[in-house]
Design a protein around this motif. Structure first.
Motif, PDB file in Angstrom:
ATOM      1  N   UNK A  35      10.109  -5.135  -4.509  1.00  0.00           N
ATOM      2  CA  UNK A  35       9.474  -3.890  -4.080  1.00  0.00           C
ATOM      3  C   UNK A  35       7.997  -4.082  -3.780  1.00  0.00           C
ATOM      4  N   UNK A  36       7.333  -4.921  -4.572  1.00  0.00           N
ATOM      5  CA  UNK A  36       5.929  -5.281  -4.355  1.00  0.00           C
ATOM      6  C   UNK A  36       5.800  -6.755  -4.698  1.00  0.00           C
ATOM      7  N   UNK A  37       5.563  -7.613  -3.704  1.00  0.00           N
ATOM      8  CA  UNK A  37       5.451  -9.050  -3.986  1.00  0.00           C
ATOM      9  C   UNK A  37       4.327  -9.329  -4.985  1.00  0.00           C
ATOM     10  N   UNK A  38       4.467 -10.421  -5.712  1.00  0.00           N
ATOM     11  CA  UNK A  38       3.419 -10.814  -6.647  1.00  0.00           C
ATOM     12  C   UNK A  38       2.114 -11.044  -5.898  1.00  0.00           C
ATOM     13  N   UNK A  39       1.045 -10.459  -6.418  1.00  0.00           N
ATOM     14  CA  UNK A  39      -0.276 -10.599  -5.808  1.00  0.00           C
ATOM     15  C   UNK A  39      -1.321 -10.134  -6.812  1.00  0.00           C
ATOM     16  N   UNK A  40      -2.558 -10.557  -6.617  1.00  0.00           N
ATOM     17  CA  UNK A  40      -3.634 -10.026  -7.456  1.00  0.00           C
ATOM     18  C   UNK A  40      -3.840  -8.538  -7.166  1.00  0.00           C
ATOM     19  N   UNK A  41      -4.160  -7.785  -8.196  1.00  0.00           N
ATOM     20  CA  UNK A  41      -4.459  -6.360  -8.060  1.00  0.00           C
ATOM     21  C   UNK A  41      -5.760  -6.085  -8.808  1.00  0.00           C
ATOM     22  N   UNK A  42      -6.262  -4.879  -8.707  1.00  0.00           N
ATOM     23  CA  UNK A  42      -7.484  -4.564  -9.446  1.00  0.00           C
ATOM     24  C   UNK A  42      -7.228  -4.419 -10.940  1.00  0.00           C
TER      25      UNK A  42
END
Length: 140
Positions: free
Chosen positions: A106-113
């Motif tokens: 649903x939301x690929x792994x990535x850096x977020x705040x």
């Protein structure tokens, strides 16, 4: 008081428990089939080998599960997600890949705040997961 998730797998509970045992090192603590019920006519005979109630442990969390009523046209679970955080980004990547296998990212792994690495997925059983690298608590 403690709140525990009770997951309904609509006829695929044992398959889901075995998947979580393999992927998340879940421990099955209790597994009762409908045929184990003291009320034998509780459900039709085709439900005998379906899971009436199960308890399993992932890490320190205890979850409960069932095959429910095994309705052919039942909707997948919705309105909630299970969340896991780990200190190690590599562990997050590995578990994210394994849990999403046969499911949907649903939301690929990535850096977020809010996390150095975070993603969400729906596994092959319709369970929504949020997985990320834990961040230190904010002092305030």
């Amino acid at each position: 008081m403690q709140v525990q998730p009770y997951l309904d797998f609509n006829g695929r509970c044992e398959e889901a428990l075995n998947f979580y045992r393999e992927v998340l090192s879940a421990k099955i603590l209790l597994l009762k089939h409908y045929k184990d019920s003291p009320v034998p006519d509780m459900m039709p005979p085709q439900y005998n080998d379906k899971v009436m109630h199960a308890e399993f442990q992932i890490g320190e969390s205890i979850l409960m599960a069932t095959d429910g009523h095994c309705v052919d046209n039942a909707q997948p679970p919705s309105g909630f997600s299970l969340s896991m955080e780990f200190s190690d980004a590599e562990q997050v990547r590995r578990l994210f890949d394994k849990l999403s296998n046969g499911g949907r990212i649903d939301m690929p792994l990535a850096p977020t705040f809010w996390s150095p690495l975070f993603g969400s997925l729906t596994d092959r059983f319709g369970i929504s997961w949020y997985i990320g690298v834990e961040t230190p608590a904010v002092q305030g």
